[in-house]
Design an enzyme around this catalytic site. Structure first.
Site, PDB file in Angstrom:
ATOM      1  CG  HIS A  95      37.915  20.681  31.854  1.00 20.91           C
ATOM      2  ND1 HIS A  95      38.243  21.509  30.414  1.00 20.91           N
ATOM      3  CD2 HIS A  95      39.240  20.238  32.131  1.00 20.91           C
ATOM      4  CE1 HIS A  95      39.249  21.310  30.170  1.00 20.91           C
ATOM      5  NE2 HIS A  95      40.041  20.096  31.457  1.00 20.91           N
ATOM      6  CD  GLU A 167      42.560  22.474  34.544  1.00 19.13           C
ATOM      7  OE1 GLU A 167      42.877  21.424  34.280  1.00 19.13           O
ATOM      8  OE2 GLU A 167      40.877  21.752  33.968  1.00 19.13           O
ATOM      9  CB  SER A 212      51.138  25.007  30.677  1.00 15.19           C
ATOM     10  OG  SER A 212      50.456  25.773  28.941  1.00 15.19           O
TER      11      SER A 212
END
Length: 251
Positions: A95, A167, A212
């Protein structure tokens, strides 16, 4: 056909009370959207509670990270062996917050990726570019390099039993969301890059979009050809909001 997967990353959030309320609030969404797999990644300390609460539900769960070691003098770490013992199906690896805040290189991420399937977990490989890299037009090169580190370590077929989470770092928790067209462009490129090495892997692997994701944009994002679901942050902490995001994946 790839199954949709919507995964909530709770990050450093939750209490015992909020975990119970959140899981209980997601039970119907997981049951009613049978074509969508619903998963959550709580802080490690709450995994036993999540294990108990999800026992008779369709909700799966995983960890936010795991160590490259399976045991030993590594204070503060959690191993894939331990996570599997508590029923985890998944663990995130790489991540952006681990890469940036904890300085994890793509090589370290590749080592973590390698140890997870060896111990019965499905790795969710998180990749993505920073705002600076995005503005410099380096996005494709960045995600290719992040993928290549894993392929070099474990081989292309290792991705048969993995999930990729794309992401764009500049969109995580900022409220800035890539348009559906931009969001589709990079997963499509990822799949194309994989197909150059193994078409079967490229066709099989689930690619999630994160950044988001919320009820207002989930259906349109998840409707893109190469986006198979979402890795959801803030919206996953509210059962009502997260349930709407989940519904977006079955729309």
């Amino acid at each position: 056909m790839r199954q949709a997967l919507v995964m909530g990353n709770w990050k450093l959030n939750a209490t015992k009370g909020s975990v119970e309320a959140l899981i209980n609030g997601l039970v119907d969404a997981a049951k009613d959207n049978a074509t969508v797999e619903v998963a959550v990644c709580p802080p490690a300390v709450f995994i036993p509670q999540v294990e108990a609460l999800t026992a008779d539900t369709a909700i799966t769960y995983g960890a936010q990270d795991c160590d490259v070691n399976t045991s030993g003098a590594f204070t503060g770490e959690n191993s894939a062996v331990m996570l599997k013992e508590f029923g985890c199906k998944y663990t995130l690896v790489g991540h952006s917050e681990r890469r940036v805040i904890h300085g994890e290189s793509s090589e370290v991420v590749a080592d973590k990726f390698a140890v997870t399937p060896e111990n019965g977990l499905v790795p969710v490989l998180c990749i993505g570019e920073t705002l600076e890299q995005f503005e410099a037009g380096e996005t494709k090169a960045v995600v290719e390099a992040q993928l290549q580190a894993v392929v070099t370590k474990s081989g292309i077929t290792s991705l048969n039993n993995a999930v990729i989470g794309y992401e764009p770092v500049w969109a995580i928790g900022t409220g800035k969301t890539a348009t559906p067209e931009i969001a589709q462009e990079i997963p499509a490129h990822i799949r194309s890059w994989l197909a150059e090495q193994d078409a079967a892997v490229a066709n099989k692997v689930q690619i999630l979009y994160g950044g988001s994701v919320k009820p207002a944009n989930s259906a349109e994002l998840f409707g893109q050809a190469d986006i198979d679901g979402g890795l959801v942050g803030g919206a996953s902490l509210d059962a009502v909001e997260f349930s709407k995001v989940i519904s977006g994946a079955s729309a």
